[in-house]
Design an enzyme around this catalytic site. Structure first.
Site, PDB file in Angstrom:
ATOM      1  N   GLU A  47       8.214  41.748  -9.540  1.00 23.49           N
ATOM      2  CA  GLU A  47       7.984  41.157 -10.839  1.00 23.49           C
ATOM      3  C   GLU A  47       6.625  41.577 -11.093  1.00 23.49           C
ATOM      4  O   GLU A  47       5.482  41.535 -10.050  1.00 23.49           O
ATOM      5  CB  GLU A  47       7.919  39.697 -11.112  1.00 23.49           C
ATOM      6  CG  GLU A  47       7.651  39.242 -12.372  1.00 23.49           C
ATOM      7  CD  GLU A  47       7.497  37.763 -12.348  1.00 23.49           C
ATOM      8  OE1 GLU A  47       7.419  37.031 -11.039  1.00 23.49           O
ATOM      9  OE2 GLU A  47       7.613  36.984 -13.248  1.00 23.49           O
ATOM     10  N   ASN A 110       8.375  39.466 -20.292  1.00 22.50           N
ATOM     11  CA  ASN A 110       8.267  39.981 -18.950  1.00 22.50           C
ATOM     12  C   ASN A 110       9.457  40.649 -18.601  1.00 22.50           C
ATOM     13  O   ASN A 110      10.768  40.167 -18.539  1.00 22.50           O
ATOM     14  CB  ASN A 110       8.083  38.570 -17.912  1.00 22.50           C
ATOM     15  CG  ASN A 110       7.937  38.796 -16.504  1.00 22.50           C
ATOM     16  OD1 ASN A 110       8.074  39.814 -16.161  1.00 22.50           O
ATOM     17  ND2 ASN A 110       7.388  37.820 -15.894  1.00 22.50           N
ATOM     18  N   LYS A 127      12.798  38.885 -19.097  1.00 26.24           N
ATOM     19  CA  LYS A 127      13.104  37.751 -18.360  1.00 26.24           C
ATOM     20  C   LYS A 127      13.627  36.489 -19.352  1.00 26.24           C
ATOM     21  O   LYS A 127      12.602  36.198 -20.206  1.00 26.24           O
ATOM     22  CB  LYS A 127      11.501  37.265 -17.576  1.00 26.24           C
ATOM     23  CG  LYS A 127      11.917  36.063 -16.528  1.00 26.24           C
ATOM     24  CD  LYS A 127      10.376  35.782 -16.124  1.00 26.24           C
ATOM     25  CE  LYS A 127      10.417  34.750 -14.998  1.00 26.24           C
ATOM     26  NZ  LYS A 127       8.978  34.720 -14.179  1.00 26.24           N
ATOM     27  N   GLU A 146       3.315  31.643 -18.325  1.00 27.13           N
ATOM     28  CA  GLU A 146       4.407  32.535 -18.971  1.00 27.13           C
ATOM     29  C   GLU A 146       4.799  32.231 -20.380  1.00 27.13           C
ATOM     30  O   GLU A 146       5.167  33.092 -21.134  1.00 27.13           O
ATOM     31  CB  GLU A 146       5.403  32.716 -17.910  1.00 27.13           C
ATOM     32  CG  GLU A 146       5.135  33.192 -16.380  1.00 27.13           C
ATOM     33  CD  GLU A 146       6.264  33.645 -15.782  1.00 27.13           C
ATOM     34  OE1 GLU A 146       6.364  33.092 -14.472  1.00 27.13           O
ATOM     35  OE2 GLU A 146       6.857  34.546 -16.279  1.00 27.13           O
ATOM     36  N   CYS A 172      12.188  36.712 -10.945  1.00 22.99           N
ATOM     37  CA  CYS A 172      11.573  35.694 -10.489  1.00 22.99           C
ATOM     38  C   CYS A 172      12.143  34.072 -10.911  1.00 22.99           C
ATOM     39  O   CYS A 172      13.383  33.949 -10.037  1.00 22.99           O
ATOM     40  CB  CYS A 172      10.117  35.451 -10.791  1.00 22.99           C
ATOM     41  SG  CYS A 172       9.154  34.610  -9.799  1.00 22.99           S
ATOM     42  N   ASN A 197       6.977  36.591  -8.142  1.00 22.77           N
ATOM     43  CA  ASN A 197       5.610  36.110  -8.005  1.00 22.77           C
ATOM     44  C   ASN A 197       5.600  34.685  -7.986  1.00 22.77           C
ATOM     45  O   ASN A 197       5.451  34.052  -8.724  1.00 22.77           O
ATOM     46  CB  ASN A 197       4.530  36.514  -9.154  1.00 22.77           C
ATOM     47  CG  ASN A 197       4.140  38.047  -9.099  1.00 22.77           C
ATOM     48  OD1 ASN A 197       3.133  38.544  -9.203  1.00 22.77           O
ATOM     49  ND2 ASN A 197       5.372  38.794  -9.476  1.00 22.77           N
TER      50      ASN A 197
HETATM   51  N1  ING Z   1       7.199  32.168 -10.466  1.00 24.92           N
HETATM   52  C1  ING Z   1       7.752  30.903  -9.993  1.00 24.92           C
HETATM   53  C2  ING Z   1       9.234  31.198  -9.584  1.00 24.92           C
HETATM   54  O1  ING Z   1       9.937  30.717 -10.250  1.00 24.92           O
HETATM   55  C3  ING Z   1       7.986  28.404  -9.835  1.00 24.92           C
HETATM   56  C4  ING Z   1       7.473  29.670 -10.629  1.00 24.92           C
HETATM   57  C5  ING Z   1       7.676  28.251  -8.650  1.00 24.92           C
HETATM   58  C6  ING Z   1       8.712  27.619 -10.758  1.00 24.92           C
HETATM   59  C7  ING Z   1       8.330  27.134  -8.025  1.00 24.92           C
HETATM   60  C8  ING Z   1       9.226  26.469 -10.109  1.00 24.92           C
HETATM   61  C9  ING Z   1       9.275  26.200  -8.738  1.00 24.92           C
HETATM   62  O2  ING Z   1       9.291  31.501  -8.421  1.00 24.92           O
HETATM   63  C10 ING Z   1       7.635  32.981 -11.271  1.00 24.92           C
HETATM   64  N2  ING Z   1       6.765  33.910 -11.790  1.00 24.92           N
HETATM   65  O3  ING Z   1       8.584  32.497 -12.050  1.00 24.92           O
END
Ligand code: ING
Length: 311
Positions: A47, A110, A127, A146, A172, A197
């Site tokens: 991503e 995104n 996204k 985001e 992601c 990411n």
């Molecule tokens: N990053 C993370 C993901 O979903 C996240 C944000 C991490 C949300 C862990 C909830 C829990 O992997 C992106 N860029 O979406």
């Protein structure tokens, strides 16, 4: 005749805030050449693969934000990726920040594109599930903006006939939502490419770090098995601008098994010969949707957004 697509996951280590696109693109072309040498026909990048993960900062100057976006695709700075695709006979998935003028207004997504071995863009995805928040949150050690910098995707979850199979894309956070994979599963998807990411540590709650990798893998393994599809998840990893980003790029078979996984937090290639018919028995038996699904009971999934507990 089996349809084997040799797929390479091209994990990237950190990209610095001021790293020129040419440097990131150079790293990615090197991974494409390595993938070609290993017999790969398709490469999956992370991503937002062209820049650092800029939603970690609260930026008020829109011109500064737009510096991280691509106004046209391809453009001279990323053209070497498309040239390499044609030269090496490789298709690829590329995640990037898309800035586009549509219906008389500038929009920010995104985005991920699917490029075939001729270098043509044959698919686009924006996204849908944007995690995080839209305003500065002083409680967070780093931001996750985001919802500030992107609009939710407006293309749904399409699949595309490409690379000899039916390929889909997500990005992601999408992988955490079963609807993502099921909508593509209902279109017969055989391989889902996704980049991520993901910070190693939870910025908003006390959570043991091992759970991050478990949730990452569990999400992709479940999506793969419950829809009889390959899933290729590729990280932008390592200590990027002071935030540790999770690695663990992997290739998941339609059985849900992880068949290849990155070992490092840097630029690393993982490769596997994906038999695009490996999910057939799953789609014809346990997850034969036509035989077993009861959509008359699933209404809440699309009629209701949040939770409504009983009175
Ligand atoms: N990053 C993370 C993901 O979903 C996240 C944000 C991490 C949300 C862990 C909830 C829990 O992997 C992106 N860029 O979406």
């Amino acid at each position: 005749m089996t349809r084997v697509l040799t797929v390479a996951g091209a994990q990237l280590g950190p990209i610095a805030r001021d790293e020129p696109r040419s440097q990131a693109v150079g790293r990615m072309v090197a991974l494409m050449e390595k993938a070609h040498a290993k017999g790969a026909g398709f490469v999956v990048f992370p991503e937002l693969a062209l820049t650092t993960f800029f939603p970690r900062w609260f930026i008020t100057d829109q011109a500064e934000v737009d510096r991280f976006f691509e106004a046209i695709m391809p453009n001279p700075e990323v053209q070497p990726l498309f040239d390499a695709a044609r030269r090496l006979g490789l298709g690829f998935y590329l995640g990037y920040a898309e800035r586009v003028r549509e219906a008389g207004r500038v929009r920010h997504f995104n985005t991920a594109i699917l490029v075939d071995a001729s270098g043509a863009i044959v698919g686009r995805y924006r996204k849908v599930h944007l995690p995080g928040h839209a305003e500065f949150d002083p409680k967070r050690p780093w931001q996750h903006l985001e919802k500030r910098y992107f609009e939710p995707g407006d293309l749904g979850f399409p699949v595309f006939r490409a690379m000899g199979g039916i390929l889909g894309m997500c990005i992601c956070n999408d992988r955490r939502w079963p609807e993502t994979f099921r909508v593509m599963g209902l279109q017969g998807v055989e391989l889902v490419a996704l980049g991520y990411n993901t910070p190693v540590r939870n910025a908003v709650a006390r959570e043991s770090e091992h759970l991050r990798m478990m949730h990452n893998q569990m999400s992709m393994q479940a999506g793969a098995y419950q829809n009889g599809t390959w899933v290729v998840g590729v990280a932008k990893a390592g200590a990027e601008e002071g935030v540790d980003m999770m690695a663990g790029s992997c290739i998941v078979a339609p059985t849900g098994e992880i068949v290849a996984q990155a070992m490092t937090e840097g630029d690393e290639l993982i490769v596997y010969d994906c038999d695009l018919d490996a999910g057939r028995y799953i789609k014809e038996t346990v997850f034969n949707f036509a035989a077993h699904r009861r959509i008359e009971h699933y209404g809440l999934i699309t009629s209701q957004t949040g939770v409504v507990p009983p009175a």
